[in-house]
Design a protein around this motif. Structure first.
Motif, PDB file in Angstrom:
ATOM      1  N   GLU A  16       0.837  -1.211   0.000  1.00  0.00           N
ATOM      2  CA  GLU A  16       0.000   0.000   0.000  1.00  0.00           C
ATOM      3  C   GLU A  16       0.864   1.251   0.000  1.00  0.00           C
ATOM      4  O   GLU A  16       0.559   2.228  -0.694  1.00  0.00           O
ATOM      5  N   ILE A  17       1.920   1.230   0.783  1.00  0.00           N
ATOM      6  CA  ILE A  17       2.811   2.384   0.877  1.00  0.00           C
ATOM      7  C   ILE A  17       3.505   2.604  -0.463  1.00  0.00           C
ATOM      8  O   ILE A  17       3.565   3.723  -0.977  1.00  0.00           O
ATOM      9  N   GLU A  18       4.040   1.521  -1.042  1.00  0.00           N
ATOM     10  CA  GLU A  18       4.707   1.632  -2.347  1.00  0.00           C
ATOM     11  C   GLU A  18       3.759   2.185  -3.406  1.00  0.00           C
ATOM     12  O   GLU A  18       4.139   3.040  -4.200  1.00  0.00           O
ATOM     13  N   ALA A  19       2.517   1.700  -3.409  1.00  0.00           N
ATOM     14  CA  ALA A  19       1.545   2.171  -4.402  1.00  0.00           C
ATOM     15  C   ALA A  19       1.234   3.654  -4.209  1.00  0.00           C
ATOM     16  O   ALA A  19       1.115   4.395  -5.190  1.00  0.00           O
ATOM     17  N   ALA A  20       1.123   4.094  -2.966  1.00  0.00           N
ATOM     18  CA  ALA A  20       0.823   5.501  -2.695  1.00  0.00           C
ATOM     19  C   ALA A  20       1.981   6.408  -3.089  1.00  0.00           C
ATOM     20  O   ALA A  20       1.780   7.548  -3.519  1.00  0.00           O
ATOM     21  N   LEU A  21       3.210   5.911  -2.948  1.00  0.00           N
ATOM     22  CA  LEU A  21       4.395   6.715  -3.272  1.00  0.00           C
ATOM     23  C   LEU A  21       4.775   6.635  -4.752  1.00  0.00           C
ATOM     24  O   LEU A  21       5.573   7.439  -5.237  1.00  0.00           O
ATOM     25  N   GLU A  22       4.216   5.684  -5.475  1.00  0.00           N
ATOM     26  CA  GLU A  22       4.577   5.463  -6.883  1.00  0.00           C
ATOM     27  C   GLU A  22       4.478   6.706  -7.757  1.00  0.00           C
ATOM     28  O   GLU A  22       5.344   6.931  -8.617  1.00  0.00           O
ATOM     29  N   PRO A  23       3.463   7.570  -7.612  1.00  0.00           N
ATOM     30  CA  PRO A  23       3.411   8.761  -8.468  1.00  0.00           C
ATOM     31  C   PRO A  23       4.657   9.656  -8.356  1.00  0.00           C
ATOM     32  O   PRO A  23       4.986  10.362  -9.307  1.00  0.00           O
ATOM     33  N   LEU A  24       5.351   9.594  -7.233  1.00  0.00           N
ATOM     34  CA  LEU A  24       6.567  10.408  -7.079  1.00  0.00           C
ATOM     35  C   LEU A  24       7.700   9.918  -7.968  1.00  0.00           C
ATOM     36  O   LEU A  24       8.654  10.652  -8.220  1.00  0.00           O
ATOM     37  N   THR A  25       7.601   8.682  -8.444  1.00  0.00           N
ATOM     38  CA  THR A  25       8.667   8.107  -9.262  1.00  0.00           C
ATOM     39  C   THR A  25       8.343   8.139 -10.757  1.00  0.00           C
ATOM     40  O   THR A  25       9.145   7.690 -11.564  1.00  0.00           O
ATOM     41  N   ALA A  26       7.191   8.675 -11.106  1.00  0.00           N
ATOM     42  CA  ALA A  26       6.724   8.638 -12.500  1.00  0.00           C
ATOM     43  C   ALA A  26       7.694   9.283 -13.481  1.00  0.00           C
ATOM     44  O   ALA A  26       7.872   8.793 -14.591  1.00  0.00           O
ATOM     45  N   ASP A  27       8.336  10.378 -13.078  1.00  0.00           N
ATOM     46  CA  ASP A  27       9.257  11.047 -14.011  1.00  0.00           C
ATOM     47  C   ASP A  27      10.670  10.456 -13.957  1.00  0.00           C
ATOM     48  O   ASP A  27      11.584  10.957 -14.587  1.00  0.00           O
ATOM     49  N   ARG A  28      10.849   9.388 -13.186  1.00  0.00           N
ATOM     50  CA  ARG A  28      12.117   8.642 -13.073  1.00  0.00           C
ATOM     51  C   ARG A  28      13.264   9.450 -12.490  1.00  0.00           C
ATOM     52  O   ARG A  28      14.425   9.111 -12.679  1.00  0.00           O
TER      53      ARG A  28
END
Length: 169
Positions: free
Chosen positions: A57-69
């Motif tokens: 759940e935590i990884e999924a919530a933080l995933e948008p922060l990694t979108a631009d790599r």
């Protein structure tokens, strides 16, 4: 209650800490310990937090922060830390001298062999000058001071060891 180590590394930009902290708070996670720094334009942060969500759940919530790599985020469960009795007194080591290969390795090995434990370490390169500040728990400060003096002479740097001031809250 679950406990996690959340790490965030990547290119620095304003708002990283706010973005991560807000997401964790929305998930009901309490940040219990953290360290954050900027290193030559790169951001590095580790947070220990506790709360009800699972790692996925935590990884999924933080995933948008990694979108631009530009950021890498990891979430790992951590075991409850056993209670350790203090193994010595808290001291600060400062080292400065000409930059050269092996300064951190030599300092860390010297502290370990003298029975000390490094609890925080910061290094900075300013031109040709290399500066290290380390917090250590020293079982035998006198022996550590002798060992540090020998290491400093070998490296051709200046090293000091002093008792740490108690934190005032």
């Amino acid at each position: 209650m679950n406990e996690y180590a959340v790490t965030v590394i990547g290119h620095d930009r304003p708002g990283i800490i706010a973005d991560v902290a807000e997401i964790l708070a929305r998930l009901g996670l309490n940040v219990t310990d953290s360290t954050m720094t900027r290193l030559r334009g790169h951001f590095a942060m580790t947070l220990v937090c506790s709360g009800p969500p699972v790692a996925e759940e935590i990884e999924a919530a933080l995933e948008p922060l990694t979108a631009d790599r530009t950021l890498l985020v990891t979430v790992r469960g951590v075991m409850e830390e056993p209670v350790h009795e203090p193994t010595g007194s808290h001291h600060i080591i400062t080292l400065h001298g000409a930059d050269q290969l092996g300064i951190v390795a030599t300092l860390a090995r010297t502290v370990a062999e003298a029975g000390g434990n490094i609890t925080d370490l910061t290094t900075r390169l300013s031109g040709a000058l290399y500066v290290v500040v380390a917090e250590v728990d020293a079982a035998d400060p006198a022996a550590l001071e002798v060992a540090l003096s020998s290491a400093a002479q070998h490296l051709g740097v200046e090293v000091t060891l002093r008792p740490a001031d108690a934190d005032l809250l």
